[in-house]
Scaffold this active site. Structure first.
Site, PDB file in Angstrom:
ATOM      1  N   TYR A 206      15.280   8.582  12.108  1.00 20.91           N
ATOM      2  CA  TYR A 206      15.096   7.963  10.956  1.00 20.91           C
ATOM      3  C   TYR A 206      16.248   7.547  10.244  1.00 20.91           C
ATOM      4  CZ  TYR A 206      13.504   7.070   5.742  1.00 20.91           C
ATOM      5  OH  TYR A 206      13.430   6.322   4.901  1.00 20.91           O
TER       6      TYR A 206
ATOM      7  N   TYR B  54      24.640  10.480   6.280  1.00 20.49           N
ATOM      8  CA  TYR B  54      24.408  11.484   7.483  1.00 20.49           C
ATOM      9  C   TYR B  54      25.569  11.128   8.454  1.00 20.49           C
ATOM     10  CZ  TYR B  54      19.828  12.793   5.628  1.00 20.49           C
ATOM     11  OH  TYR B  54      18.787  13.294   4.767  1.00 20.49           O
TER      12      TYR B  54
ATOM     13  N   SER C 208       8.387  -0.111   5.298  1.00 25.23           N
ATOM     14  CA  SER C 208       9.040   0.906   6.083  1.00 25.23           C
ATOM     15  C   SER C 208       8.309   1.316   7.279  1.00 25.23           C
ATOM     16  CB  SER C 208       9.998   1.698   5.343  1.00 25.23           C
ATOM     17  OG  SER C 208      10.935   2.501   6.336  1.00 25.23           O
TER      18      SER C 208
ATOM     19  N   LYS D  53      17.401   3.576   9.601  1.00 25.73           N
ATOM     20  CA  LYS D  53      17.486   2.890   8.118  1.00 25.73           C
ATOM     21  C   LYS D  53      18.954   2.350   8.158  1.00 25.73           C
ATOM     22  CE  LYS D  53      14.984   3.009   5.332  1.00 25.73           C
ATOM     23  NZ  LYS D  53      13.613   2.042   5.081  1.00 25.73           N
TER      24      LYS D  53
ATOM     25  N   SER E 263       0.806  -1.224  -0.068  1.00 26.10           N
ATOM     26  CA  SER E 263       0.063   0.073   0.158  1.00 26.10           C
ATOM     27  C   SER E 263       0.899   1.178  -0.081  1.00 26.10           C
ATOM     28  CB  SER E 263      -0.947   0.008   1.182  1.00 26.10           C
ATOM     29  OG  SER E 263      -0.170   0.107   2.411  1.00 26.10           O
ATOM     30  N   GLY E 264       2.269   1.107   0.199  1.00 24.08           N
ATOM     31  CA  GLY E 264       2.889   2.213   0.128  1.00 24.08           C
ATOM     32  C   GLY E 264       3.288   2.618  -1.024  1.00 24.08           C
TER      33      GLY E 264
ATOM     34  N   SER F 287      17.866   3.340   2.173  1.00 20.57           N
ATOM     35  CA  SER F 287      17.772   4.849   1.874  1.00 20.57           C
ATOM     36  C   SER F 287      19.150   5.590   2.062  1.00 20.57           C
ATOM     37  CB  SER F 287      17.077   5.617   3.335  1.00 20.57           C
ATOM     38  OG  SER F 287      17.068   6.944   2.998  1.00 20.57           O
TER      39      SER F 287
ATOM     40  N   PHE G  25      18.060  18.303  -1.282  1.00 20.73           N
ATOM     41  CA  PHE G  25      17.653  17.133  -1.447  1.00 20.73           C
ATOM     42  C   PHE G  25      18.285  16.583  -2.853  1.00 20.73           C
ATOM     43  CE2 PHE G  25      14.004  19.295   0.337  1.00 20.73           C
ATOM     44  CZ  PHE G  25      13.726  18.492   1.673  1.00 20.73           C
TER      45      PHE G  25
END
Length: 342
Positions: free
Chosen positions: A156, A131, A84, A160, A10-11, A125, A220
């Site tokens: 987050y 990061y 996720s 990941k 459903s994502g 991801s 981004f």
């Protein structure tokens, strides 16, 4: 053709992946946390142009529970673990994201191994790569891991990183003959097929809605969901993909202000609410004193994390769409589905 399990059907990424699997002739099964979501998935598949969405099989399975995963994986040749855990707020406890991500990934891998699945493709991801590092001139690639010990790294990226690390460790120690490949997307845009879409698309929606008078100084890397789905299929079947990570990014990073400029240039009056100005960092810091969403942006201010998809392009022949095309496709889908202010 093969039988493929897609977790989290459903994502946003999940439903686009199912679309491409069906178009390629594969038999598809997918998991949803609540079987009542099956009708929503079928509706989104129809919106996406699927010829036979009713052929998709559905199994109820939750990343936090063992129930359903054995049934879901039984008889499958491949598993695409796209599901996720996400929450629509800044978590009070980072383990709200970390534990479901890590333990859910291990549940899927155990079920796949026990069912004799050939290969799992994990949707990780770029947050597991880029990061917790000092500024760098060279782009991030698949050899790099996020430094989750850095104090600025939030829940987050930690979730990941730890989930992907756990996946590689499991396959090395307990996987038997199970193969693993990993896709690491940057911010995912592209056509929404319903109201259930990615947080990245929420950025475009917020711009179109004029949710804020000025945007923060945030950048981004971008990738179209259709290209992310395509990369999953390539990583699923290519002999060269086993044991590899693949960054999914289309091109250069873009700021929110630059995304807004594309929207105004291409959509005309439909983008009339899009902010034209970038907020100074000090203003975001003041807002962060009371607003948890603004607070979450503080570690991102002014940081440009460039990345490269050269590996996916060279090894798997992957060719992503450009930034402008995906931004416009995102906005047009939100307008078509009446998901933005008119």
């Amino acid at each position: 053709m093969s039988t493929v399990l897609v977790t989290g059907g459903s994502g946003f990424i999940g439903v686009h992946t199912i679309l491409q699997l069906l178009a390629s002739g594969h038999a598809v099964r997918t998991t949803v946390r609540n079987i009542d979501r099956a009708a929503d998935v079928i509706a989104m598949l129809r919106e996406g142009g699927a010829d036979a969405p009713d052929t998709v099989g559905f199994v109820a399975a939750d990343l936090l529970r063992d129930d359903g995963w054995r049934e879901a994986a039984a008889g499958c040749d491949y598993v695409l673990h796209v599901a996720s855990p996400l929450i629509d707020r800044v978590p009070d406890d980072e383990n709200e994201l970390i534990i479901p991500a890590r333990e859910g990934t291990l549940r899927v891998l155990r079920a796949a191994r026990d069912a004799g699945v050939k290969r799992v493709v994990l949707t990780s991801s770029f947050a597991a790569i880029g990061y917790g590092h000092p500024p760098r001139a060279t782009p991030f690639d698949e050899t790099i891991w996020s430094n989750i010990d850095d104090s600025d790294v939030q829940a987050y990226p930690k979730s990941k990183t730890l989930a992907e690390r756990a996946a590689w460790d499991f396959v090395a120690r307990e996987g038997g003959g199970l193969e693993l490949a990993v896709v690491n997307p940057t911010a995912v845009l592209g056509p929404a097929l319903g109201a259930d879409f990615s947080q990245s698309i929420g950025i475009v929606k917020a711009l179109l809605d004029g949710a804020v008078p000025a945007v923060p100084r945030i950048h981004f890397g971008l990738v179209d969901v259709r290209d992310v789905a395509d990369l999953h299929l390539r990583a699923m079947t290519s002999p060269r993909a086993s044991g590899e990570r693949f960054v999914a990014v289309a091109g250069e990073t873009m700021s929110m202000l630059e995304i807004g400029r594309v929207l105004r240039a291409k959509l005309g009056s439909k983008a009339r609410r899009v902010p034209r100005f970038q907020a100074p960092d000090w203003l975001i810091r003041i807002a962060a004193l009371r607003n948890p969403v603004a607070r979450a942006t503080l570690p991102l201010l002014g940081k440009v994390r460039r990345s490269t998809s050269a590996k996916a392009q060279n090894l798997l022949g992957w060719r992503p769409r450009g930034n402008e095309e995906m931004i416009v496709a995102t906005a047009e889908s939100l307008i078509r589905l009446n998901l933005v202010k008119t």
